[in-house]
Design an enzyme around this catalytic site. Structure first.
Site, short mmCIF file in Angstrom:
data_model
loop_
_atom_site.label_atom_id
_atom_site.label_comp_id
_atom_site.label_asym_id
_atom_site.label_seq_id
_atom_site.Cartn_x
_atom_site.Cartn_y
_atom_site.Cartn_z
N ASN A 45 1.48 9.09 3.37
CA ASN A 45 2.52 9.51 4.30
C ASN A 45 3.04 8.28 5.05
OD1 ASN A 45 -0.06 9.56 5.57
ND2 ASN A 45 0.68 10.88 7.21
N GLU A 47 5.14 7.67 8.37
CA GLU A 47 5.76 8.21 9.57
C GLU A 47 6.79 7.23 10.13
OE1 GLU A 47 2.12 11.10 11.05
OE2 GLU A 47 2.63 9.37 12.28
N CYS A 56 6.32 12.63 3.40
CA CYS A 56 4.99 13.10 3.02
C CYS A 56 4.45 12.27 1.85
CB CYS A 56 5.05 14.55 2.56
SG CYS A 56 5.55 15.72 3.84
N GLU A 58 3.00 13.26 -0.81
CA GLU A 58 3.31 13.82 -2.13
C GLU A 58 4.65 13.30 -2.64
OE1 GLU A 58 2.28 15.37 0.60
OE2 GLU A 58 1.45 17.36 0.14
N CYS A 89 3.22 20.79 2.00
CA CYS A 89 4.19 21.53 2.80
C CYS A 89 5.25 22.16 1.88
CB CYS A 89 4.85 20.61 3.83
SG CYS A 89 6.12 19.52 3.16
N CYS A 92 7.56 19.70 -0.04
CA CYS A 92 6.91 19.01 -1.16
C CYS A 92 6.70 19.96 -2.33
CB CYS A 92 5.58 18.40 -0.73
SG CYS A 92 5.80 16.94 0.32
#
Ligand code: ZN
Length: 136
Positions: A45, A47, A56, A58, A89, A92
Protein backbone atom coordinates in the site's frame (compact mmCIF):
# COMPACT_ATOMS: atom_id res chain seq x y z
CA UNK A 1 -2.00 -23.19 -7.72
CA UNK A 2 0.14 -25.80 -6.05
CA UNK A 3 1.45 -25.66 -2.49
CA UNK A 4 4.84 -24.30 -3.58
CA UNK A 5 3.19 -21.47 -5.50
CA UNK A 6 0.94 -20.79 -2.52
CA UNK A 7 3.98 -20.47 -0.24
CA UNK A 8 5.87 -18.29 -2.73
CA UNK A 9 2.86 -16.04 -3.20
CA UNK A 10 2.28 -15.52 0.51
CA UNK A 11 6.00 -14.97 1.13
CA UNK A 12 6.15 -12.36 -1.63
CA UNK A 13 3.16 -10.53 -0.17
CA UNK A 14 4.72 -10.57 3.28
CA UNK A 15 8.02 -9.23 1.95
CA UNK A 16 6.24 -6.42 0.09
CA UNK A 17 4.41 -5.44 3.28
CA UNK A 18 7.76 -4.39 4.77
CA UNK A 19 8.02 -1.71 2.07
CA UNK A 20 4.55 -0.29 2.61
CA UNK A 21 4.30 3.49 2.81
CA UNK A 22 1.74 3.83 5.59
CA UNK A 23 2.77 6.78 7.77
CA UNK A 24 -0.86 7.83 8.36
CA UNK A 25 -2.78 4.64 9.12
CA UNK A 26 0.23 2.54 10.14
CA UNK A 27 -1.71 -0.29 8.50
CA UNK A 28 0.81 -2.04 6.29
CA UNK A 29 -0.36 -4.35 3.52
CA UNK A 30 1.52 -6.44 1.00
CA UNK A 31 -0.02 -8.21 -1.95
CA UNK A 32 1.26 -10.57 -4.60
CA UNK A 33 -0.26 -11.91 -7.78
CA UNK A 34 0.62 -15.10 -9.60
CA UNK A 35 0.60 -14.50 -13.34
CA UNK A 36 0.24 -16.94 -16.20
CA UNK A 37 3.64 -18.53 -16.65
CA UNK A 38 4.31 -18.66 -12.91
CA UNK A 39 5.87 -15.26 -12.30
CA UNK A 40 4.91 -13.44 -9.12
CA UNK A 41 4.50 -9.68 -8.83
CA UNK A 42 4.21 -7.86 -5.54
CA UNK A 43 2.90 -4.55 -4.31
CA UNK A 44 2.42 -2.67 -1.07
CA UNK A 45 0.00 0.00 0.00
CA UNK A 46 1.13 3.51 -0.84
CA UNK A 47 -0.50 6.16 1.31
CA UNK A 48 -0.49 9.88 0.59
CA UNK A 49 -0.92 13.04 2.65
CA UNK A 50 -3.97 13.59 0.47
CA UNK A 51 -5.65 10.45 1.78
CA UNK A 52 -7.85 9.83 -1.24
CA UNK A 53 -4.80 9.24 -3.39
CA UNK A 54 -3.79 6.18 -1.40
CA UNK A 55 -3.24 3.04 -3.46
CA UNK A 56 -3.99 -0.42 -2.14
CA UNK A 57 -1.33 -3.12 -2.26
CA UNK A 58 -3.46 -5.31 -4.53
CA UNK A 59 -3.73 -2.68 -7.24
CA UNK A 60 -0.03 -1.87 -7.00
CA UNK A 61 0.76 -5.59 -7.51
CA UNK A 62 -1.60 -5.77 -10.48
CA UNK A 63 0.12 -2.74 -11.97
CA UNK A 64 3.52 -4.40 -11.56
CA UNK A 65 2.24 -7.50 -13.36
CA UNK A 66 0.80 -5.41 -16.18
CA UNK A 67 3.97 -3.35 -16.54
CA UNK A 68 5.87 -6.59 -17.12
CA UNK A 69 3.38 -7.67 -19.76
CA UNK A 70 1.20 -10.03 -17.69
CA UNK A 71 -2.53 -9.50 -18.01
CA UNK A 72 -3.73 -12.89 -16.78
CA UNK A 73 -3.65 -13.33 -13.03
CA UNK A 74 -4.09 -16.81 -11.64
CA UNK A 75 -4.05 -16.19 -7.89
CA UNK A 76 -3.72 -13.42 -5.31
CA UNK A 77 -2.32 -13.21 -1.78
CA UNK A 78 -2.75 -10.33 0.65
CA UNK A 79 -0.92 -10.00 3.97
CA UNK A 80 -1.31 -7.32 6.63
CA UNK A 81 -0.12 -6.58 10.12
CA UNK A 82 -3.54 -7.58 11.37
CA UNK A 83 -5.34 -7.91 13.65
CA UNK A 84 -7.86 -9.16 11.11
CA UNK A 85 -7.40 -10.85 7.76
CA UNK A 86 -6.99 -8.20 5.03
CA UNK A 87 -9.82 -9.00 2.65
CA UNK A 88 -9.50 -6.89 -0.52
CA UNK A 89 -11.63 -3.75 -0.61
CA UNK A 90 -14.45 -3.41 -3.13
CA UNK A 91 -12.38 -1.35 -5.55
CA UNK A 92 -9.60 -3.94 -5.63
CA UNK A 93 -12.11 -6.75 -6.14
CA UNK A 94 -13.48 -4.99 -9.22
CA UNK A 95 -9.98 -4.34 -10.59
CA UNK A 96 -9.03 -7.99 -10.02
CA UNK A 97 -12.07 -9.08 -12.02
CA UNK A 98 -10.54 -7.32 -15.02
CA UNK A 99 -7.51 -9.64 -14.98
CA UNK A 100 -8.49 -12.82 -13.13
CA UNK A 101 -11.23 -15.41 -13.48
CA UNK A 102 -13.91 -16.09 -10.91
CA UNK A 103 -12.18 -19.28 -9.78
CA UNK A 104 -8.89 -17.50 -9.03
CA UNK A 105 -7.80 -18.30 -5.47
CA UNK A 106 -7.51 -15.36 -3.08
CA UNK A 107 -5.43 -15.91 0.04
CA UNK A 108 -5.44 -13.55 3.01
CA UNK A 109 -3.18 -13.79 6.02
CA UNK A 110 -1.66 -11.90 8.90
CA UNK A 111 2.10 -11.33 8.95
CA UNK A 112 3.84 -14.13 10.79
CA UNK A 113 0.84 -16.43 10.44
CA UNK A 114 0.97 -17.36 6.77
CA UNK A 115 0.16 -21.00 7.44
CA UNK A 116 -3.20 -19.87 8.79
CA UNK A 117 -4.06 -18.07 5.55
CA UNK A 118 -7.73 -18.05 4.66
CA UNK A 119 -8.66 -19.06 1.14
CA UNK A 120 -11.56 -18.09 -1.08
CA UNK A 121 -12.07 -17.26 -4.74
CA UNK A 122 -12.51 -13.99 -6.57
CA UNK A 123 -16.01 -15.06 -7.57
CA UNK A 124 -16.90 -15.55 -3.92
CA UNK A 125 -15.56 -12.11 -3.07
CA UNK A 126 -17.37 -10.34 -5.88
CA UNK A 127 -20.36 -12.24 -7.22
CA UNK A 128 -22.19 -10.74 -10.20
CA UNK A 129 -19.19 -8.53 -10.99
CA UNK A 130 -19.53 -5.76 -13.52
CA UNK A 131 -18.03 -6.75 -16.87
CA UNK A 132 -18.17 -4.89 -20.17
CA UNK A 133 -18.39 -7.73 -22.66
CA UNK A 134 -16.02 -10.66 -22.88
CA UNK A 135 -12.33 -10.30 -22.21
CA UNK A 136 -10.05 -10.78 -25.19
ZN1 ZN B 1 -8.18 -2.11 -2.13
Amino acid sequence: MNSQQRTRLLDAAERALRNAHAPYSHYRVGAAVLADGGNIFAGCNVENASYGLTMCAERVAIGAALAAGNKNIRAVAVVSDGPEAPWPCGACRQVLVEFAKDDAPVLVAIRGHLRAAELTTLGELLPHAFRLGERA
